[in-house]
Design an enzyme around this catalytic site. Structure first.
Site, PDB file in Angstrom:
ATOM      1  N   CYS A 134      12.939  -4.481 -11.708  1.00  0.00           N
ATOM      2  CA  CYS A 134      11.941  -4.935 -12.676  1.00  0.00           C
ATOM      3  C   CYS A 134      11.370  -6.267 -12.184  1.00  0.00           C
ATOM      4  O   CYS A 134      11.899  -6.845 -11.237  1.00  0.00           O
ATOM      5  CB  CYS A 134      12.572  -5.085 -14.066  1.00  0.00           C
ATOM      6  SG  CYS A 134      13.834  -6.368 -14.136  1.00  0.00           S
ATOM      7  N   PRO A 135      10.289  -6.743 -12.806  1.00  0.00           N
ATOM      8  CA  PRO A 135       9.583  -7.903 -12.244  1.00  0.00           C
ATOM      9  C   PRO A 135      10.453  -9.152 -12.062  1.00  0.00           C
ATOM     10  O   PRO A 135      10.412  -9.783 -11.018  1.00  0.00           O
ATOM     11  CB  PRO A 135       8.466  -8.157 -13.253  1.00  0.00           C
ATOM     12  CG  PRO A 135       8.252  -6.852 -13.934  1.00  0.00           C
ATOM     13  CD  PRO A 135       9.578  -6.174 -13.949  1.00  0.00           C
TER      14      PRO A 135
END
Lengths: 855, 103, 163
Positions: free
Chosen positions: B9-10
């Site tokens: 995820c980011p």
């Protein structure tokens, strides 16, 4: 033989006053004319005039040509080219760091509410609310008030005298200023005042015979500011204000003190946010500030004295907001967010509520700051290190104590001498030192006797010109020749010490003989006072600065004659490495973490302690948080620094283990390379928090009244700040929002996990909010959120406004990342979530989270 | 049936690990063996070997950012979803995979 | 959930020797509170000194916690405390605490309780105030004692005498 060269202008901000000043100074040293030509727009300038250079509107990568006439053409040309293409970009990047912080991200609620707001430069932190009060004295600027025009010769003489006077005043203030940005601004003012084009213009107007000196100064000021205002660059517009400021002050100086004041007094009748184009320090001082809630200035840099005064009083302020006078309606409610540089007229209920909470958080922060100021400087394991302030003006004492300074480690007296025609007499000095002694509230004040030399010429002190004043006749070396001056100072100090804990310190000692001679002067002063029956304190502590390696090596012997020592690290560094700290080509050699320097410091501290003497350090490195473990480990009893650095250094000190710091220093003293010391220091700092440190009760609120995601993220950032784990609440909040922007952190199950990597986070932390009323979070399942669990991690690399992906967890945080990954895994287990949702109190949440981390 | 998965995820500090945990525990519950590699702020952990990938019936990518070393999965059947979906409704994913692969 | 009626507290049960500063050095209010907070943090390393002191200073800004006759009861609440923290300090020189009777404070009872247990704070303050009010000889006796054990002994005996 003329010489010319072409180049693309290298500075991203264009040719503004600071670099222009540097170029002008160099050009001035050449005999021949130097012409600067901007080939983009065809504007040419006399490079010996800052104003003329600035008016070429030279921007980043503009093609330029410089032509140097006269005999030294070729050599001068190479020098100038080196200066422009190599030195300037380096100087500029240093100046950038000192520039005020850009406005932080705008609170999302303003965007969501589609609120009207104005942005400016943050100039004084804090939240204020009040009625808009527009101060607009109209377009007529201070005009000539000097009476009838006299002959051009008389008027020219009057102009030159006033210009010299004003220059001396500015020079004096610049010398006194401890703030880099402020010094740079004052230097720019000075450059304008001494500018060839400006002077020529004034004298040309006077020569026409129609105007007196004051009017000519104003006219010339207007001429140049109009020229600069044609430029779209904000930097030139700022300089325009400087030119007008200088020309007005010059006109006022020519007119003399008898001239009537032209500035109207400001009278307030309700709590207001005052908006003005500009405000002079005297207008600010004269007005009743009990009703002044906040200040917005259209013009003026954040270094304006009015804004500095404003900050000292804790009044929120914002500057650089052109056009706001016409856009605020008089009397309407205005919210001013001084920390972010925002003004919101007629705020909606939701915005007003957000800012009420913001103000409460701000008050909490102020309370913590006051508390930290009272707490003594000590390490986590109780080792005492006094954190003191360096000041040069008694006016700064109160501010330094409010920041939490435990005394004054260095009071610089030579500032008393600057800009004066004669030395201050004994009575004047006694009064000033007495003020220090009485106003310090019983805290020690170390006064350093005059530290003067050839680099700071004084009219009443004839010093020979020297090729290298820093290795010349300065400090204690001239006490013998100017014994009368020093005797007067020592008498004044002995007298003042009767009313408070003053100590005397002499500068630039290289040998024991010098110290003995200075003690002789002190003895003579004491005997004189005693004989005349003048009250004084005979047993004042007498110490010395350790700035010269020859002294640093024999501190144990110097202890025969000195009661205490204070390392002047700025000079000791440059004398140790033989590298002028003002010379950009070599100053990089002065590395405080170099093992050679550490060994020297170790010998100073050991020498002093061996003889039971107290030893402090009062150079710039005392303010560097990163170096603190080393300075503590070396064993300094005191660190003295610029007052604004005191709170952070004190806070960091409390997180350090004194014994571990000693170990660290012991381990690096045998290194040969700076890099080895740096690696050891980084490794030391990376020891990081234990899993127990990730969450504490102060990071938990099980009765959160936040109603929206805006308020929830605001509250989480405030919790972090309240627990002393955020350097900047607004930046943490902005970082949380940047993460929400990619996709909502609402994970479903009535839960959200807002998180951020940000340089504003001081220590990896977990924060928990349980909401009284569930909050909408744009969650995956559309359900509102009952519980928010925040993960906050310190990051390296500051990236303001651009890609947040640029930020990485600090290398020191690998340990905490592992714990947080473990915690994240637990969050998908319903039993864990339900446990948090049902927790009875903060302590239970801390227990549950800590248990999850330990799994 | 065995599966392999990658989560990322980011920010790489929360969803990566929540998604990994959710896939692993749902797999256990449904009796499906799944090995999950995380690509988070600490870099690649529990890295999938060539053998892991070769033996897997399919690859699950629960990612919000581009996957590192994606070429490892060339020629494999790939199910790509967001980490939020993996956290929210993992059973649905496993059911879909079972149906489609006819297992 | 019903909470049981609080049992009356005794000051002697709230204090032990390590929680007594027999000779407070500070002479100003803020410094006195800082010195007590530092001592409390030494006893309980998990306390956050700055947060606790900010809390106490905020309370004093609302109004002095000095109650006259040389006594003050500075107090505050903190989230997540396992149990209350009570400290006693004796100042030989007196501390200016802006007392209602203008007298400098000689004996300071510091009470920090958990904000999760709202009643705790009140019962501690009530116990201390009641004790001070009833014991007329308390101040001179405490001042006559030089060490923490002596002070604690005096409090014990005085409280037992009053029953």
């Amino acid at each position: 033989m003329a010489f010319e060269f072409e180049f693309a202008f290298p500075l991203p901000l264009g040719l503004h006053a600071r670099p222009a000043g540097v170029i002008q100074e160099k050009a001035e040293s050449f005999a021949g004319d130097v012409v600067w030509e901007n080939l983009r727009n065809g504007l040419a300038a006399d490079a010996k005039s800052v104003l003329s250079l600035v008016a070429t509107d030279t921007r980043f990568r503009d093609p330029c040509r410089v032509r140097i006439a006269g005999p030294e053409g070729a050599e001068a040309g190479r020098e100038l080219r080196g200066l422009i293409l190599e030195t300037l970009p380096r100087l500029e990047s240093a100046a950038e760091e000192a520039a005020p912080a850009a406005a932080s991200d705008i609170p999302r609620i303003l965007l969501a509410e589609k609120a009207v707001f104005f942005r400016g430069v943050p100039a004084g932190p804090g939240i204020a609310r009040g009625a808009a009060f527009i101060h607009d004295p109209g377009p007529g600027e201070a005009e000539d008030r000097s009476g009838p025009v006299r002959s051009p010769e008389v008027e020219t003489a009057a102009f030159r005298a006033a210009a010299n006077d004003l220059a001396a005043g500015i020079l004096g203030r610049r010398e006194q200023s401890r703030e880099r940005t402020e010094r740079a601004v004052l230097a720019a003012h000075l450059a304008i005042l001494r500018d060839r084009a400006f002077t020529a213009k004034v004298e040309e107007i006077i020569a026409s015979g129609t105007r007196g000196a004051a009017a000519a100064a104003l006219l010339a000021g207007r001429h140049f500011s109009e020229m600069l205002s044609a430029s779209p660059s904000p930097y030139l517009q700022e300089r325009m204000a400087d030119v007008r400021d200088i020309s007005r002050r010059l006109a006022a100086r020519i007119a003399g003190p008898a001239a009537p004041a032209s500035e109207p007094e400001i009278v307030l009748s309700e709590p207001v946010i005052l908006a003005a184009e500009d405000l002079s320090p005297s207008q600010f001082i004269l007005m009743d500030k009990t009703l002044l809630r906040g200040l917005i200035l259209e013009k003026a840099g954040v270094t304006s004295h009015t804004l500095i005064l404003c900050r000292t009083r804790g009044i929120p302020a914002m500057a650089g907001c052109p056009g706001i006078l016409t856009r605020l309606r008089p009397g309407e409610a205005v919210l001013l967010d001084g920390g972010r540089g925002l003004a919101v007229p007629a705020p909606s209920a939701a915005v007003a509520r957000y800012y009420e909470r913001e103000a409460a958080a701000e008050e909490k922060r102020a309370g913590l700051r006051r508390a930290r100021a009272v707490l003594p400087g000590r390490t986590a394991d109780g080792r005492r290190v006094e954190i003191a302030a360096n000041i040069g003006d008694p006016q700064d004492l109160a501010g330094a104590l409010a920041e939490g300074a435990e005394g004054v480690g260095l009071f610089r007296t030579e500032l008393l001498l600057l800009g004066r025609r004669s030395a201050p007499d004994e009575e004047e000095q006694t009064a000033l030192y007495t003020r220090l002694a009485t106003e310090s509230g019983g805290k020690p004040v170390i006064v350093r006797t005059f530290d003067i030399g050839g680099d700071k010429p004084l009219p009443f002190l004839p010093l020979p010109a020297e090729s290298n004043p820093f290795l010349g006749f300065r400090g204690i070396r001239l006490y013998e020749r100017f014994a009368d001056l020093i005797l007067v100072q020592m008498r004044a100090l002995l007298r003042a010490a009767a009313s408070g804990p003053l100590k005397i310190m002499v500068p630039m000692v290289a040998t024991a003989e010098e110290l003995v001679a200075a003690r002789g002067l002190l003895e003579k002063a004491r005997a004189g006072l005693a004989a005349a029956g003048i009250p004084h304190r005979p047993d004042v502590e007498f110490g010395m600065m350790v700035e010269v390696p020859s002294a640093a090596l024999i501190v144990d012997r110097l202890a025969d004659y000195a009661d205490f020592f204070s390392v002047g690290s700025n000079d000791l560094l440059q004398y140790t490495f033989a590298a002028d700290r003002g010379n950009p080509a070599v100053r990089g050699l002065n590395r405080p973490l170099h093992p050679a320097f550490l060994r020297l410091l170790r010998s100073v501290v050991d020498g002093a302690h061996e003889r039971g003497r107290w030893v402090g350090l009062c150079g710039e490195i005392a303010a560097e948080s990163r170096l603190l473990p080393v300075l503590v480990g070396l064993g300094f009893d005191e660190l003295s620094m610029t007052p604004s650095a005191v709170p952070d250094i004190k806070a960091r000190l409390r997180t350090l283990d004194g014994e571990a710091c000693r170990e660290l220093v012991r381990g690096v003293l045998t290194s040969g390379l700076v890099r080895e010391v740096e690696e050891a220091l980084d490794g030391f700092s990376a020891a990081g928090p234990s899993k127990d440190g990730l969450i504490v009760p102060a990071l938990v609120n099980l009765r959160s009244t936040s109603r929206t995601k805006f308020e929830a993220l605001q509250e989480l950032a405030a919790l972090l700040e309240g627990a002393d784990r955020a350097a900047d609440r607004a930046e943490v909040e902005a970082a949380l929002w940047r993460r929400e922007d990619t996709f909502s952190t609402g994970i479903g199950f009535g839960m959200a996990i807002p998180h951020c990597l940000s340089p504003a986070v001081r220590a990896a932390s977990v924060g928990v909010l349980r909401f009284e009323n569930p909050v909408a979070w744009d969650s995956a399942d559309g359900r509102p959120v009952e519980l928010a669990l925040m993960l906050a991690i310190p990051a390296i690399e500051k990236s303001k406004g651009d890609a947040p992906a640029e930020q990485h967890a600090a290398p020191a945080e690998q340990g905490s990342l592992k714990y947080l990954a473990r915690l994240s895994r637990r969050l998908v287990h319903d039993e864990f979530r339900d446990g948090l949702k049902a927790a009875a109190d903060a302590a239970e949440v801390v227990r549950l989270v800590s248990a999850a981390l330990a799994d | 049936m065995t599966l392999v998965a990658v989560t990322a995820c980011p920010t790489g500090i929360a969803h990566t690990y929540m998604a990994a945990e959710q896939l692993e525990r749902t797999g256990r519950k449904l009796g499906i063996k799944i090995k999950v590699e995380t690509q988070g702020a600490m870099g690649i952990e529990n890295e999938l070997s060539a053998a892991d990938v070769r033996d897997a019936a399919a690859v699950v990518l629960a990612v919000g950012i581009p996957v590192l070393k994606r070429e490892r999965f060339d020629g494999k059947k790939i199910y790509e979803i967001s980490p939020q979906e993996a956290i929210k409704s993992p059973e649905a994913l496993f059911v879909r995979i079972k149906d489609e692969l006819g297992l | 959930m019903m909470r049981p009626e609080p049992v009356p507290l005794f000051v002697r049960d709230l204090l032990d020797e390590s929680a007594i500063i027999a000779d407070l050095r500070a002479t100003s209010r803020d410094a006195a509170l800082a010195e007590m907070v530092e001592a409390a943090v030494r006893l309980n390393g998990r306390l956050d000194a700055a947060g606790l002191l900010a809390n106490l200073l905020d309370r004093e800004r609302l109004g002095s916690t000095a109650i006259g006759e040389g006594f003050a009861i500075p107090h505050g609440k903190l989230a997540g405390l396992a149990g209350p923290v009570v400290m006693l300090a004796v100042s030989r020189r007196g501390v200016d605490f802006a007392a209602p009777d203008g007298k400098p404070c000689r004996v300071l009872f510091l009470a920090i309780s958990s904000s999760d247990v709202p009643s705790q704070n009140l019962s501690i303050l009530a116990a201390v105030a009641r004790f001070i009010r009833r014991s007329r000889e308390l101040l001179p006796r405490i001042e006559a004692a030089r060490t923490a054990p002596e002070i604690l002994d005096i409090i014990r005996r005085e409280e037992e005498r009053l029953g």
